[in-house]
Scaffold this motif. Structure first.
Motif, mmCIF file in Angstrom:
data_model
loop_
_atom_site.group_PDB
_atom_site.id
_atom_site.type_symbol
_atom_site.label_atom_id
_atom_site.label_comp_id
_atom_site.label_asym_id
_atom_site.label_seq_id
_atom_site.Cartn_x
_atom_site.Cartn_y
_atom_site.Cartn_z
ATOM 1 N N ASN A 16 -18.278 -77.506 108.911
ATOM 2 C CA ASN A 16 -16.891 -77.359 108.610
ATOM 3 C C ASN A 16 -16.717 -77.898 107.408
ATOM 4 O OD1 ASN A 16 -16.383 -75.454 110.656
ATOM 5 N ND2 ASN A 16 -16.078 -76.978 112.199
ATOM 6 N N SER A 17 -17.443 -78.731 106.991
ATOM 7 C CA SER A 17 -17.068 -79.315 105.457
ATOM 8 C C SER A 17 -17.502 -78.572 104.446
ATOM 9 C CB SER A 17 -17.882 -80.911 105.663
ATOM 10 O OG SER A 17 -19.180 -80.569 105.711
ATOM 11 N N PRO A 18 -17.011 -78.944 103.247
ATOM 12 C CA PRO A 18 -17.454 -78.171 101.920
ATOM 13 C C PRO A 18 -19.077 -78.110 101.931
ATOM 14 C CG PRO A 18 -15.812 -79.965 101.440
ATOM 15 C CD PRO A 18 -16.243 -80.072 102.884
ATOM 16 N N PRO A 19 -19.542 -77.071 101.379
ATOM 17 C CA PRO A 19 -21.045 -76.712 101.130
ATOM 18 C C PRO A 19 -21.734 -77.988 100.575
ATOM 19 C CG PRO A 19 -19.647 -75.043 100.214
ATOM 20 C CD PRO A 19 -18.773 -76.109 100.533
ATOM 21 N N LEU A 20 -23.007 -78.267 101.423
ATOM 22 C CA LEU A 20 -23.775 -79.185 101.218
ATOM 23 C C LEU A 20 -24.509 -78.823 99.808
ATOM 24 C CD1 LEU A 20 -25.273 -80.495 104.392
ATOM 25 C CD2 LEU A 20 -23.315 -81.670 103.248
ATOM 26 N N THR A 21 -24.879 -79.701 98.841
ATOM 27 C CA THR A 21 -25.707 -79.287 97.806
ATOM 28 C C THR A 21 -27.091 -79.609 97.911
ATOM 29 O OG1 THR A 21 -25.433 -81.606 96.870
ATOM 30 C CG2 THR A 21 -23.763 -80.004 96.009
ATOM 31 N N GLU A 67 -18.874 -80.941 112.426
ATOM 32 C CA GLU A 67 -18.298 -81.542 111.150
ATOM 33 C C GLU A 67 -18.680 -81.139 109.930
ATOM 34 O OE1 GLU A 67 -17.525 -85.664 111.536
ATOM 35 O OE2 GLU A 67 -16.515 -85.333 113.559
#
Length: 126
Positions: free
Chosen positions: A119-124, A116
């Motif tokens: 596949n989620s938006p990039p982490l900062t 998950e």
């Protein structure tokens, strides 16, 4: 010398080393600078790149990625009070064991969570 002055001094020393052509790896391997100073100069906590399979570490890499006494702090249920030290040790361990082994030992629930996250938006970065 107060903490702010010490940081400024470390940053200056790192920038001088960079100007002299020293690489990030060499500067990190010196183990002379705080994580905060390394970050201020745009250097990572570690230069290791974990791959699929295990990679051997030499003694210098091991010393760089563990504390001087190879001991770590634990307080109030939290190992590695210093998050940067924790991250450096963790990268060293994953580097030496390989990403495939990490996935082999992760519980199924953790693998689902990891999928998950991937596949989620990039982490900062923190």
């Amino acid at each position: 010398m107060n903490k702010e002055d010490l940081l400024k001094e470390e940053v200056k020393k790192i920038k001088d080393l960079i100007a002299q052509g020293y690489t990030a790896r060499h500067i990190i391997d010196l183990n002379d600078f705080s994580y905060e100073a390394l970050k201020c100069c745009g250097l990572p906590a570690s230069y290791l790149i974990p791959k699929t399979d295990p990679q051997k570490m030499n003694l210098q890499e091991w010393d760089t990625h563990t504390s001087a006494e190879h001991k770590w702090e634990y307080a109030d249920g939290v190992p590695f009070i210093d998050a940067d030290q924790r991250d450096r040790v963790m990268l060293g361990l994953i580097y030496s064991s390989g990403l495939k082994h990490l996935l082999e030992i992760l519980p199924e629930e953790s693998k689902k969570i990891l999928k998950e996250l991937v596949n989620s938006p990039p982490l900062t970065p923190r």
